[in-house]
Every structure is written in structure tokens, then in C-alpha cells.
Motif scaffolding. Structure first.
Motif, PDB file in Angstrom:
ATOM      1  N   MET A  78       0.383  -0.850   0.160  1.00 21.70           N
ATOM      2  CA  MET A  78       0.080  -0.432   0.066  1.00 21.70           C
ATOM      3  C   MET A  78       1.189   0.679  -0.601  1.00 21.70           C
ATOM      4  O   MET A  78       0.217   2.619  -0.901  1.00 21.70           O
ATOM      5  CB  MET A  78      -0.793   0.138   1.005  1.00 21.70           C
ATOM      6  N   ALA A  79       2.311   1.439   0.727  1.00 27.07           N
ATOM      7  CA  ALA A  79       3.258   2.513   0.503  1.00 27.07           C
ATOM      8  C   ALA A  79       2.859   2.496  -0.833  1.00 27.07           C
ATOM      9  O   ALA A  79       3.815   3.884  -1.536  1.00 27.07           O
ATOM     10  CB  ALA A  79       4.083   1.904   1.675  1.00 27.07           C
ATOM     11  N   LYS A  80       3.859   1.648  -1.658  1.00 29.21           N
ATOM     12  CA  LYS A  80       3.871   1.567  -3.275  1.00 29.21           C
ATOM     13  C   LYS A  80       2.988   2.403  -4.061  1.00 29.21           C
ATOM     14  O   LYS A  80       3.398   3.224  -4.446  1.00 29.21           O
ATOM     15  CB  LYS A  80       4.364   0.542  -3.566  1.00 29.21           C
ATOM     16  N   LYS A  81       1.826   2.023  -3.048  1.00 28.90           N
ATOM     17  CA  LYS A  81       0.606   2.547  -3.990  1.00 28.90           C
ATOM     18  C   LYS A  81       0.735   4.521  -3.765  1.00 28.90           C
ATOM     19  O   LYS A  81       0.618   4.603  -4.779  1.00 28.90           O
ATOM     20  CB  LYS A  81      -0.363   1.985  -3.887  1.00 28.90           C
ATOM     21  N   LEU A  82       0.585   4.612  -2.813  1.00 31.55           N
ATOM     22  CA  LEU A  82       0.198   5.973  -2.219  1.00 31.55           C
ATOM     23  C   LEU A  82       1.709   6.138  -2.815  1.00 31.55           C
ATOM     24  O   LEU A  82       1.174   7.754  -3.008  1.00 31.55           O
ATOM     25  CB  LEU A  82       0.895   5.735  -0.449  1.00 31.55           C
ATOM     26  N   LYS A  83       2.483   6.409  -2.801  1.00 31.89           N
ATOM     27  CA  LYS A  83       4.158   7.151  -3.284  1.00 31.89           C
ATOM     28  C   LYS A  83       3.781   7.218  -4.729  1.00 31.89           C
ATOM     29  O   LYS A  83       3.994   8.329  -5.520  1.00 31.89           O
ATOM     30  CB  LYS A  83       5.172   6.199  -3.339  1.00 31.89           C
ATOM     31  N   ARG A  84       2.827   6.054  -5.474  1.00 29.25           N
ATOM     32  CA  ARG A  84       2.336   6.418  -7.089  1.00 29.25           C
ATOM     33  C   ARG A  84       1.869   7.631  -7.121  1.00 29.25           C
ATOM     34  O   ARG A  84       0.823   7.749  -8.254  1.00 29.25           O
ATOM     35  CB  ARG A  84       2.268   4.590  -7.834  1.00 29.25           C
ATOM     36  N   GLY A  85       1.086   7.197  -5.779  1.00 26.92           N
ATOM     37  CA  GLY A  85      -0.174   8.266  -6.452  1.00 26.92           C
ATOM     38  C   GLY A  85      -1.602   7.523  -6.566  1.00 26.92           C
ATOM     39  O   GLY A  85      -2.683   8.158  -6.756  1.00 26.92           O
ATOM     40  N   ASP A  86      -1.545   6.523  -6.155  1.00 28.06           N
ATOM     41  CA  ASP A  86      -2.809   5.225  -6.379  1.00 28.06           C
ATOM     42  C   ASP A  86      -3.908   5.783  -4.968  1.00 28.06           C
ATOM     43  O   ASP A  86      -4.944   5.447  -5.327  1.00 28.06           O
ATOM     44  CB  ASP A  86      -2.907   4.102  -6.760  1.00 28.06           C
TER      45      ASP A  86
END
Length: 689
Positions: free
Chosen positions: A668-676
């Protein structure tokens, strides 16, 4: 400067002859001769010199820069265009001062040749309107730019429509006119004169950025004048380079009193004292207990009206809340013929303007005095005519304001008196003022009876307790007055802690209980400053409710019974209805069964700040710790078959779930970083609130 030596010759002695219609206006104002500050400053300003001027209040500093500005603009070879400014007066941030300077310029410009005076306008607004409607004058009316009167866009429009050569305003609005809305419209390349009035305050850190921006925007080939009554050497010299003065001439008008010593038949005059206040001003101080200050204030007013035949007073308080409260309390102790006016910074600009106009125009006599209650908003620059006495209920937080307060009286050679009330250790303030060349003479407290009362008496003034009862009885008629009393008391205590002479005004030396008596408090407020106070002799006022549930009796405050605060009502029905409604809601909440008792750690979280950052931080620290434990365990068990969880805490149960949660959080942190996903969604998913 006394009545005998306050003048420095007729206007005809100036090196440059004044324009006839300028001279006519000066004569009509009653200024047949120049004051020392005018005789020293005007020739320098007219000879293209920068000046730094320090002179006592009421010495004529305003005309010392108004006249040179007008003469310079009159003598210009080419007329200024409508979008060009010839002179700029940057006034201390109080709008009343800017309005006052604006009215002086308006008076002069309305008298130039070709303008009809048949209708004799009755106000400065009508004078300005008459000037604008004239066919058209050679020199347009001045422009006033202050907050609340107009918007920045309207200021630009007014400048272009009137073609004003002279702009007077406060720092913020001048910055907006030159660097904001009017940046591409208003032209300052032809600026002749810049005046910083009350310069010691304009050069304070609070205005440093604004003043610096304005100065950088103005042309260097200009004349600059700094004017103030308290421009000390350190104040001026340390800032000259920053404000861009070029080889300035320093004008300091000193006041000296002389003492005559007799030796045989010969008399020797010897200067013994230099002052920063007019010699025609008598400065007194009176030391009393805090509980006696209100009584002494009223007795001074009575003394001045009866023995000195004074009729117009200004009383200075420390805070706006104090002015607001005592405006309602003082009528209890003064004659019914007294007119009171309230002026402080929390009033709207229009209200302050009306108050000043009403106080100035009020018809007063010793039997019907007019009293203005004010804060330091009325301390600097205001030319209030015919003020006989200045009373300082509280010494100012800024010592510079002391001479400015006193300077509202004894102006232009008139005589006047100023009083300051001190308590206990504050007596040392007298020596402090003496070092600042403001001498004070002691007066004993006025007695309540024929028996002489001195500050060394152990007994409190016998009228203190009766006066407290009178105030409390008034306060009990309206709960709103109790709110004002508490607010005034708290604001006074906090202002006391901010005195710049903190080694004199120390809160631990102040009798806070005595102050509470002076304010007539019903109960002491909850505040940290009262934690170590000696409460001996203090009792909260009993609220005894009559059968009608509307009339409250405050006497005699001798017994301690439960206060009937729930029945203590506001006089305003709307405000009282709101209070009753809130009290009912609270009563319902208190009657509900208690929820499950929280642990101490949970209760600490409940009592924490409203921000969620603290709880989020705790959760993140826990997850980080678990992740680190997992990393260390995997490293140590790398070669062992079928490893269990870290520390063998569980068997594929709770700790395995934690690992899954950690892996999911990383995804989820990676998705947050991508802006998803949003930060709010991430926090909601992984924070236990």
C-alpha cells in the motif's frame, strides 16, 4: 519649553519666504510665531537636507514637515501627472494619526487661490469634497490610504481620479498602493519628499520588512525626514543607513528648566535639568495599594475638577478589556454629570473615529467633565485639544509610551498635569523615568477622611471594602459584566508580565488579591499566575437569589455558602437562552451512565491534544519495531529448516498475521507513493484510532 521661551521668531525670518496663501493659513491657525522645532527644521528641509527630528510632544512637529512639503510642490517647474506622487507621509500604523495629518494638508490645500469658501464646510470630509468640486484647483487634494475606509483597488482608482500629489497612509496600505494593486500604475519617480512620522515605531522590527520594501521602491534622489518625540541616539543612528538617509542633519529640541541661586544681591541662573516633556507639564506620581487604585483615580479626578478647575481628562489603561470593563464601572463612583468615552484597538475604525470626534466636540466644564478611557492607541501623535489632565491607571508596557501619553496635555505652550498610579515595588519606576529625563514629583494618596493617609499606613483604605461591594452589586445584575471583569483581570495580569522594565514590574511582587478587589471580582479565575498567591482575606462572592429569581443581593459577603451560579443570568435574553440551553445539554450528558472505565494509558491518549499525529506515530513505531525483529530473526535462522516465528512467540498465528500485515502495508505504501491511493486512505487502513 515653557510659555516664555516656546517661540523662535516670526515666520518672516525664514530664509525662504513662504507662499502668501500658506502664510495666511498659518495665521488663521493662530501660529503667529514659529516654535523651535519649526525654526530649525523648515530651513533644512527647504535646502534639500535629510533631517532626523526629535522634539517633545506638542512642539509643532507636524507643521515642520507639512509646510516644506507644500512649498516644494508649489515650486516645482513641471506639474505632476495624475499617476505621479510628489510626497509620501508614512504614518505610524494607527489610522487616526494618518487621518489627522490628512486633515492638516486638506486645510492648507482648500485655501489655495481660486477655491470658493462661501459655504464654510463644517467638517474635514466636507472640506475635502469642496476642494474636489472646485474648478479645478492648481494643486489637487491629498489622498488618505488607511484600512477599512477603502480597498486597495479603490485607493488606486482614487489616486488616478483626483491626481493627488500627496499621499498619507499607514505602512501596510502604502505598500499595497505602491507594490500591490498600483505597482504598474502609480509612478514614484518624481517623488520629492518622504516623511516617516513616529519614526521610532516605524523602524521597529514589526515594520522592518514593510518599510524596507517601500524605501527600496522609492527613488534615491529624494528628501527624507524622520520625526518623533522619542528618537533616541541609538534608535536613529543605528537605522540611518538602512532607511537610506544621505548626510542627514539631526535636530534635537531640548527642554531645560533653570534654577535661580541667590548669592548676596547677585542672581545666577543655572540649568539643572533636561527633560523629554514640556516644561509646562507637571508630572506627578502616587503610590498606593492595588486595591486602592480605583478609589485614588476617582479622588484625583475630583481634586482636579474642584481645585484646578480641570474639565477634560484622558485615563490610560493597560488593555482593551480593562477599558471596556471600567467604562461600565466608573459611573458608579463619578458624578452623574460626567461624560465617559471609550477608545481602544478592538473597536471598529468607524467607532473610534466617532468617539474621538465626540470627545473633542463635547462641551465640558469642571462640573460636567469629559473623560476618555483609552489604551495606547490614543497615546501617540493625536492632537486632542484642551486636554487638561492625563491619568495613567497602569504604567505603559513600553516605557517610550510614557512621554507620549503625557504629551496629550500641555501642548503648544499650554499648561497641563499628568498623573501615574504606582503600587509597591513600582516606586522604582520613578528613578527609571528620571534616567530617561522625565522627572516625576510625588503626591501622597488622597485620604478618605480628614485624617491624613500615607502609603506607609498598615491599614487598607476603609473605603476599599464598601467600593468592592458597590462594584459586585453592579456586576451581579448581569452575568456579562462578570465575564468582562474576569477577562479584564486576566488581560491585566498577562500584560503585567510583558513589561519591558521587567526588573521593576515583577509579577511575584504584585498583590494579585488586591488587584482582584480593585476589579470587584466575584471569584478568582483559574489561572497559573494565581497558583502561589496568598488568598488570605479573599472570599468568593455569595450569590443570594431573591424569590423573583431576577434580583441579586451582593451584601455582605461574610459567609461561605455554595454560589448559585446556575441562576446567575445574563441581562440579554438571547445570551441567557443560549447559556440555559448549554447548561441543560451538559446536565443530560452528566446524567448518562458512565462508559467502560479506561486504563491509565488509554486515558492519557484521551487527554492528549486533538491532533492525531501522536497516535499515528505510536502505531508506526510499533510496526517498525516488529519489522526489525523479523529481519533479525530471519537472519539468525537462515540455515535452520522450518523456522517458527520470531522468539517462538506463536505457531503460525498472531506473529504470522503481523508479517502479512507488514507485507500488505509495504504494498500500500508503494501505491501511495505512485499516487494510486490517498494519504487519508492509507492512514485509515493502518492506524488504530
Amino acid at each position: 519649553m515653557s510659555n516664555t521661551n516656546a517661540f523662535a521668531g516670526p515666520w518672516s525670518t525664514l530664509p525662504t519666504t513662504l507662499t502668501p496663501w500658506i502664510q495666511d493659513v498659518i495665521n488663521s491657525m493662530g501660529h503667529t510665531q514659529m516654535t523651535p522645532v519649526q525654526a530649525s527644521t523648515i530651513p533644512l528641509f527647504m535646502q534639500h537636507k535629510d533631517v532626523v527630528v526629535e522634539a517633545v510632544t506638542g512642539s509643532g512637529k507636524t507643521l515642520a514637515f507639512v509646510i516644506p512639503i507644500l512649498e516644494k510642490l508649489i515650486r516645482r517647474e513641471t506639474k505632476l501627472r495624475k499617476n505621479e506622487i510628489g510626497a509620501l507621509v508614512d504614518e505610524y500604523f494607527i489610522r487616526e494619526l494618518a487621518s489627522q495629518i490628512h486633515s492638516v494638508f486638506t486645510l492648507f490645500l482648500s485655501s489655495q487661490p481660486g477655491i470658493s469658501h462661501s459655504d464654510s464646510p463644517s467638517s474635514s470630509e466636507e472640506t475635502l469634497e469642496s476642494l474636489r468640486s472646485s474648478n479645478p484647483p492648481e494643486f489637487p487634494p491629498p489622498l488618505l490610504v488607511v484600512s477599512s475606509d477603502t480597498t486597495p483597488a479603490q485607493d488606486v482608482e482614487n489616486l488616478l481620479s483626483t491626481g493627488a500629489d500627496i499621499v498619507i497612509g499607514t505602512p501596510g496600505r502604502i505598500e499595497e498602493l505602491l507594490l500591490g494593486r498600483g505597482k504598474d500604475v502609480v509612478n514614484v519617480k518624481e517623488l520629492e519628499v518622504l516623511v516617516l512620522d513616529e519614526a521610532d515605531r516605524l523602524l521597529d522590527l514589526g515594520f522592518q520588512n514593510t518599510v524596507t520594501k517601500i524605501l527600496k521602491h522609492l527613488p534615491k534622489q529624494r528628501r527624507t525626514g524622520l520625526f518623533s518625540a522619542t528618537m533616541t541616539d541609538a534608535d536613529a543612528l543605528s537605522e540611518l543607513v538602512r532607511v537610506g538617509l544621505r548626510n542627514p542633519a539631526r535636530v534635537v529640541v531640548k527642554v531645560q528648566t533653570k534654577k535661580v541661586k541667590k548669592k548676596g544681591d547677585a542672581s545666577l541662573a543655572q540649568a539643572v535639568e533636561e527633560r523629554r516633556t514640556p516644561a509646562s507639564l507637571k508630572n506627578f506620581f502616587l503610590v498606593c495599594r492595588p486595591s486602592e487604585k480605583l478609589l485614588q483615580l476617582c479622588r484625583i479626578i475630583q481634586h482636579e475638577t474642584t481645585s484646578q478647575e480641570s474639565s477634560r481628562f484622558i485615563v490610560y489603561f493597560a488593555t482593551c478589556a480593562c477599558v471596556d470593563y471600567f467604562y461600565r464601572i466608573l459611573p458608579l463612583f463619578l458624578s452623574s454629570n460626567t461624560s465617559l468615552f471609550s477608545l481602544h484597538g478592538h473597536l471598529t475604525p468607524s467607532t473610534r473615529t466617532r468617539t474621538l470626534a465626540s470627545f473633542t466636540a463635547s462641551a465640558c466644564t469642571p462640573t460636567t467633565p469629559s473623560i476618555l478611557l483609552a489604551t495606547d492607541v490614543a497615546a501617540r501623535g493625536l492632537d486632542l485639544p484642551d486636554v487638561d489632565v492625563v491619568l495613567q491607571f497602569d504604567p505603559p508596557v513600553d516605557p517610550k509610551a510614557f512621554s507620549h501619553r503625557c504629551g496629550r496635555t500641555a501642548r503648544a505652550g499650554r499648561s497641563g498635569r499628568a498623573w501615574v498610579l504606582l503600587t509597591g515595588r513600582e516606586r522604582e519606576y520613578v528613578d527609571f523615568m528620571t534616567l530617561r529625563k522625565i522627572p516625576l514629583k510625588e503626591r501622597l494618596p488622597f485620604p478618605s477622611t480628614d485624617t491624613q493617609v500615607t502609603v506607609d499606613d498598615e491599614a487598607e483604605d476603609p473605603e476599599v471594602e464598601p467600593s468592592v461591594q458597590v462594584i459586585r452589586k453592579k456586576v451581579l445584575t448581569d452575568r456579562a459584566l462578570n465575564d468582562k471583569a474576569t477577562k479584564a483581570y486576566v488581560s491585566f495580569v498577562r500584560a503585567y508580565t510583558k513589561h519591558e522594565a521587567s526588573y521593576i514590574f515583577r509579577l511575584k511582587d504584585l498583590d494579585l488579591i488586591g488587584v482582584a478587589k480593585c476589579f470587584g471580582l466575584l471569584r478568582l479565575p483559574k489561572m497559573p499566575e494565581l497558583k502561589d498567591s496568598n488568598r488570605d482575606g479573599w472570599q468568593d462572592a455569595d450569590l443570594e437569589v431573591s424569590e423573583s429569581n431576577r434580583i441579586y443581593n451582593s451584601a455582605p459577603f461574610l459567609t461561605r455558602t455554595p454560589n448559585q451560579w446556575s441562576s446567575y443570568a445574563y441581562a440579554d435574553k438571547t445570551q441567557e437562552a443560549k447559556r440555559v440551553s448549554e447548561a441543560s445539554q451538559k446536565k443530560v450528558q452528566d446524567s448518562e451512565p458512565p462508559t467502560k472505565k479506561r486504563s491509565r494509558s488509554d486515558q492519557k491518549l484521551v487527554n492528549a491534544a486533538w491532533s492525531k499525529q501522536s497516535s499515528r506515530k505510536d502505531e508506526r513505531e510499533k510496526r517498525k519495531e516488529k519489522k526489525e525483529r523479523k529481519r533479525r530473526w530471519l537472519k539468525s535462522q537462515k540455515d535452520e529448516p522450518n523456522p517458527k516465528g520470531p522468539d517462538d512467540a506463536t505457531e503460525g498465528g498472531e506473529e504470522d498475521d503481523d508479517w502479512d500485515d507488514l507485507a500488505r502495508e509495504e504494498r500500500m505504501a508503494k501505491k501511495l507513493k505512485r499516487g494510486d491511493i490517498s494519504q487519508a486512505s492509507f492512514d485509515q487502513e493502518f492506524t488504530d484510532l
